[in-house]
Design an enzyme around this catalytic site. Sequence first.
Site, PDB file in Angstrom:
ATOM      1  N   PRO A 258     -17.350 -37.731  23.155  1.00 23.51           N
ATOM      2  CA  PRO A 258     -17.043 -37.391  24.557  1.00 23.51           C
ATOM      3  C   PRO A 258     -15.539 -37.206  24.731  1.00 23.51           C
ATOM      4  O   PRO A 258     -14.781 -38.164  24.635  1.00 23.51           O
ATOM      5  CB  PRO A 258     -17.566 -38.593  25.344  1.00 23.51           C
ATOM      6  CG  PRO A 258     -17.584 -39.712  24.346  1.00 23.51           C
ATOM      7  CD  PRO A 258     -17.848 -39.107  23.009  1.00 23.51           C
ATOM      8  N   ASP A 434     -11.229 -39.411  22.055  1.00 23.36           N
ATOM      9  CA  ASP A 434     -12.637 -39.785  22.023  1.00 23.36           C
ATOM     10  C   ASP A 434     -12.834 -40.974  22.964  1.00 23.36           C
ATOM     11  O   ASP A 434     -12.365 -42.077  22.685  1.00 23.36           O
ATOM     12  CB  ASP A 434     -13.030 -40.155  20.586  1.00 23.36           C
ATOM     13  CG  ASP A 434     -14.520 -40.437  20.428  1.00 23.36           C
ATOM     14  OD1 ASP A 434     -15.197 -40.680  21.445  1.00 23.36           O
ATOM     15  OD2 ASP A 434     -15.001 -40.431  19.272  1.00 23.36           O
ATOM     16  N   HIS A 435     -13.551 -40.735  24.061  1.00 20.62           N
ATOM     17  CA  HIS A 435     -13.666 -41.766  25.087  1.00 20.62           C
ATOM     18  C   HIS A 435     -14.588 -42.911  24.665  1.00 20.62           C
ATOM     19  O   HIS A 435     -14.704 -43.905  25.393  1.00 20.62           O
ATOM     20  CB  HIS A 435     -14.175 -41.145  26.391  1.00 20.62           C
ATOM     21  CG  HIS A 435     -13.607 -41.788  27.623  1.00 20.62           C
ATOM     22  ND1 HIS A 435     -12.874 -42.961  27.592  1.00 20.62           N
ATOM     23  CD2 HIS A 435     -13.674 -41.439  28.937  1.00 20.62           C
ATOM     24  CE1 HIS A 435     -12.512 -43.301  28.814  1.00 20.62           C
ATOM     25  NE2 HIS A 435     -12.985 -42.383  29.653  1.00 20.62           N
ATOM     26  N   ARG A 436     -15.245 -42.789  23.528  1.00 18.75           N
ATOM     27  CA  ARG A 436     -16.060 -43.902  23.051  1.00 18.75           C
ATOM     28  C   ARG A 436     -15.187 -45.074  22.618  1.00 18.75           C
ATOM     29  O   ARG A 436     -15.591 -46.234  22.741  1.00 18.75           O
ATOM     30  CB  ARG A 436     -16.934 -43.469  21.862  1.00 18.75           C
ATOM     31  CG  ARG A 436     -18.024 -42.470  22.209  1.00 18.75           C
ATOM     32  CD  ARG A 436     -18.762 -42.018  20.962  1.00 18.75           C
ATOM     33  NE  ARG A 436     -17.880 -41.356  19.996  1.00 18.75           N
ATOM     34  CZ  ARG A 436     -18.289 -40.885  18.821  1.00 18.75           C
ATOM     35  NH1 ARG A 436     -19.561 -41.001  18.467  1.00 18.75           N
ATOM     36  NH2 ARG A 436     -17.435 -40.278  18.011  1.00 18.75           N
ATOM     37  N   VAL A 438     -11.413 -44.823  22.930  1.00 17.24           N
ATOM     38  CA  VAL A 438     -10.118 -44.770  23.618  1.00 17.24           C
ATOM     39  C   VAL A 438     -10.395 -44.655  25.108  1.00 17.24           C
ATOM     40  O   VAL A 438     -10.937 -43.640  25.571  1.00 17.24           O
ATOM     41  CB  VAL A 438      -9.264 -43.574  23.144  1.00 17.24           C
ATOM     42  CG1 VAL A 438      -7.943 -43.544  23.902  1.00 17.24           C
ATOM     43  CG2 VAL A 438      -9.019 -43.651  21.645  1.00 17.24           C
TER      44      VAL A 438
END
Length: 464
Positions: A258, A434-436, A438
Amino acid sequence: MPDVGEGLTEAEILKWYVQVGDTVTDGQVVCEVETAKAAVELPIPFDGTVHELRFPEGTTVDVGQVIISVNVGGGAAPEAPVAEAAPVAAALAAPAVEAEEPKGRQPVLVGYGVAASSTKRRARKAPAGTAPAAAPAAPVLASVPEQLNGHAPAAARPLAKPPVRKLAKDLGVDLATVTPTGPDGIITREDVHAAAAPAPAPAVEAPAPTPVAQPVAAPAAVQAAPVVSTDARETRIPVKGVRKATAAAMVGSAFTAPHVTEFVTFDITRTMKLVEELKSGTDMAGLRVNPLLLIAKAVLVAVRRNPEINAAWDEAAQEIVLKHYVNLGIAAATPRGLLVPNIKDAHAQTLPELSASLSELISTARDGKTTPAAMQGGTFTITNVGVFGVDTGTPILNPGESAILAVGAIKLQPWVHKGKVKPRQVTTLALSFDHRLVDGELGSKFLADVAAILEQPKRLISWA
């Protein structure tokens, strides 16, 4: 076609350096191939005379197919059945020769070194007139699959290309349960979709046959050149090599991680002045000094201040892998397409060392000499879209990394400086992450640190 040890499944023959009838010696480069990552020169591990080139230039060949036959010891030409040998024997990528190998030498046709397990050879063929028993052939086929260039045997690891494996992973399909329909037992995308479907698809199109078992003339269709339509309004270009690998990597990254992208616009005037000072100084004499060098250094300092940004997501283990080193990737536009080689352990380099590494990386990439190893193991990437006059962008993550920084064009703009509007050099940075692993706070702090360092480059010292 040998496995160069990078997990690749195919390569395109770019150029043959020998012709039928030429004499070759052990270690002589006979052809250049292009994998999805780099151009590789392949040496021949035999002395002899070229008997046959199995594929013309421009053909994409699967790893394991025999690409060249060589007569050794002045013997007769190899018999045709050698070309149609079982896939296990063909996977050795050895030329169709039957000479006994010298003691103390374990040649193998590869581009980058010899894996300990890749030195197994086929049994020597019985002399003419001798009727070999069928039994001796069995041990050869039984012993070869134990390990081939470090890879598990086909029975333990289903055959599938990387994009197909990625698709299966995304759909939650175990490849071991999929029935392959591709040539030589290779699992295709259609096979994975069929296995993921709740019910059998009413009409699954059969995969197109490949020229694996066809004579030389058949694979020529694979090397299709750009085709211009009859009215010259369209041109169709085959997708292969770097473009094919880039497409697969970008699709996989975009639909797996994401993405979030943040932007910051700031005054980079002081950094530009420092660039000019370094150019005229003796410490950097003979080295290339440009804004990218100081931006790269700023990124390394910001990573030290925000180490969690330098990480990777391990889906299989459900773990976040923190990297205590920085292999800094630099996106490079080359005639072969987009390449992202990286500087190993960039965090440990001084500014002069970093300058030399950047110069070597970029020149090697533009010359088309980047090796697969140079593009492996990256942890953070910088892409400089500003060289094209672009203000900014929303870059897609390099697979396996958690963040990428896009650098925009540096332009003279009106800017409020010390309470007055003055012409200043301004740029915009864009950070995709990467919002998983960060979150917004970490991404924002990292980006703000990079901008702060470039606004006040003395922080390269005080924050280091």
